[in-house]
Scaffold this active site. Sequence first.
Site, PDB file in Angstrom:
ATOM      1  N   HIS A   1       0.831  -1.215   0.000  1.00 10.82           N
ATOM      2  CA  HIS A   1       0.000   0.000   0.000  1.00 10.82           C
ATOM      3  C   HIS A   1       0.870   1.272   0.000  1.00 10.82           C
ATOM      4  O   HIS A   1       0.511   2.284   0.604  1.00 10.82           O
ATOM      5  CB  HIS A   1      -0.929   0.046   1.210  1.00 10.82           C
ATOM      6  CG  HIS A   1      -1.956  -1.037   1.229  1.00 10.82           C
ATOM      7  ND1 HIS A   1      -3.217  -0.887   0.712  1.00 10.82           N
ATOM      8  CD2 HIS A   1      -1.904  -2.312   1.700  1.00 10.82           C
ATOM      9  CE1 HIS A   1      -3.907  -2.006   0.878  1.00 10.82           C
ATOM     10  NE2 HIS A   1      -3.126  -2.893   1.467  1.00 10.82           N
TER      11      HIS A   1
ATOM     12  N   ASN B   1     -10.257  -2.607   2.620  1.00  9.16           N
ATOM     13  CA  ASN B   1     -10.014  -2.591   1.180  1.00  9.16           C
ATOM     14  C   ASN B   1     -11.324  -2.340   0.441  1.00  9.16           C
ATOM     15  O   ASN B   1     -12.392  -2.351   1.051  1.00  9.16           O
ATOM     16  CB  ASN B   1      -9.444  -3.948   0.725  1.00  9.16           C
ATOM     17  CG  ASN B   1      -7.960  -4.109   1.052  1.00  9.16           C
ATOM     18  OD1 ASN B   1      -7.249  -3.124   1.274  1.00  9.16           O
ATOM     19  ND2 ASN B   1      -7.496  -5.333   1.075  1.00  9.16           N
TER      20      ASN B   1
END
Length: 696
Positions: free
Chosen positions: A85, A158
């Site tokens: 990420h 997510n």
Amino acid sequence: MQSRKEKSIPRTGNNVKNEKGNAGELQQQAGGSHPVITTQQGLAISDNQNSLRSTPHGPTLLEDFVLREKITHFDHERIPERVVHARGTGAHGFFELTKSLSKYTTAKILTEKNVQTPVFCRFSTVAGGSGSIDTPRDVRGFAVKLYTQEGNWDLVGNNIPVFFIQDAMKFPDLVHAVKMEPDRGFPQAATAHDTFWDFISLMPESMHMIMWAMSDRAIPRSLRMIEGFGIHSFRLVNKEGVSTFVKFHWRPKIGLQSTIWDEAVKIAGADPDFHRRDFFEAIQNGDFPEWELGVQLFTEEEAATFPFDHLDSTKLIPEELVPLQIIGRMVLNRWPDSFFAETEQVAFCPANIVPGIDFSEDPLLQGRLFSYLDTQLIRLGGPNFTQIPINAPKCPFHNLQRDGHMQTQIYKGRTAYEPQSLEEDKPRASQKTGFHSASVHAEGVKSRIRADSFADHYSQARMFYRSQSEIEQAHLASALVFELSKVETEHVRLAVVSQLRTIDESLAKRVGDGLGLKSLPDAIAPAVPVQDLDLSPALRIIDRMKDTLDGRTIGILIADGSNAESIEGIKTAVEQAGAMVKLVAQKRGVTLDNGTYVTADGQLAGTPSIVFDGVVSILPMDEAEKLIFEAAAVDWFRDAFGHLKAIAACKGTHKILTAAGITPDAGIVAPEDIQSFIALAKTRQWEREPKVRTLA
Ligand code: HDD
């Protein structure tokens, strides 16, 4: 006498001031009210252009502490990027509860309505480095830090409600498989390579997530158009100590929309910051991104009746089984002042919860509770990263932790331990307001084991694929063909197709055909029988797109002599419908037919139609005829057509359409018919797709 070279050294205002002296004078001479630049010690700097040299041609002196400090700080400007990420963007905003869950929890954030709680939300891709593109085929991170009155609550989710693996033990393997291959250092931000698919082909538990990762969800049009999921089951605990399971969902107000893969690939080249820019522009324009917070609530007894184990993160709970209740909204309305200080330094951690919310025994969540704090220690350099303003709670906090690198608090008093009897005002634990873990009964034998109820890896994968619309199924199959076509090792390609056969025979056949296989490999034998679960149409995107132009951008192609009145009329109508308008022309400066000089937002060659949701052209005939020979103009329409966008084309433009090999269809209208154009631009022209590309 000075040489020619010496004279050519740029002399700034500062040099003059340098000779004269003091800081106040320096400020005045520069003609502004700006502060004087200083060293980190506060010493005013007289010359920020030239280092201290022994003679005009001599070496630079070690004595030059101003130069040394400046360069030393610069040398240390970077911190390690996130191991996953790394590429992300964030914004500030607020969360507001609209429906109280006081029956289920004591958490104030979920019981006190109409209170605005500050939040910071960061969106990310997973696999790529911090400088990678915004539009790879990838999962998007959706991490929200809620600065509640009872401490920071981080919902680190997510845009997909399930995950690749069931146990945190496999996370480093998953990440090593997906990241660039270690011997060659590529591919960047891509799953289409051997190590990823090798790992996946050997991990039946990943199959459900693979269906999602290959679906249109993984190529979103905008960060404002993605859902967010807390994924794991959490617990809500009420004042009687009774706990209820909960799953958290964020729903975008303007609905979901995806790009088309060919478009995502081209956007990567045309604007690697596509999502970040879109998010930034929306906030700057006051078009604040907004999500609803929904919850699925269920008891342990209800969970026992589900045909899957809700503690397994590779499973979702269909909304048809446990409906979603909307309980609040989040609005992101302030761009950070400093990307580094805020977006880069923000440190999320699923272990950050508040009284009234607790974890479940999901083994993936349990591992995450360790990993995030651990990673921040290296990424942010020590245990005091919680004092960085973006990470600090906005409620009072007191503890007995002390010292460490970069301690910024000046603690007072003699004691930093407990129990103690010397200082009355030192913090102590509170049974009343403190966090209590939910009472959970547990018995069994300690072992490294996966529960039997985690063994069904294919039923929900099948449910997801079969629940998709025909177009979405074709996209998913084509994505698999694309990805596997990039895999060099034949047995890996075949192993994935074997897995697909167990999910859905027709999907395996489509992918096998797309790969040009002569015959399909044997299906994988599942550990437990695959169930034909009820389908869940709620999992689609295309059928559920909102009937709105909100959040979209329309490009209008203009040239010298374009009709000013038409442009203004279209701009007004499109903006009223909620979209942004950008003018594109071959040159930035354009003189319209009424003599008005306008500056276009983009130059044609640098502003392809892929960055718009629909395109309009208002061109005088002679200018249109010239553009027939301009590749950027022909591609503008060819791409818009190929990416299934609505086109409002003036008469002259039809000549460019012909040059682009386009046969007009119902998705192409005249600019005068702007309301039809607006209706078309709210979605894609799906019926055009079979005419422009072969899908698996
Ligand atoms: Fe993770 C970052 C989401 C499983 C270990 N994760 C990270 C971020 C998001 C997620 C959104 C970026 C936060 C930010 O913007 O700073 N991760 C998830 C979800 C998971 C998940 C939804 C499964 C349901 N993660 C997961 C596991 C582990 C990690 C199983 C390790 C055992 N994740 C990390 C990390 C990161 C991270 C290494 C990298 C940077 C960071 O934490 O701050 O600790």
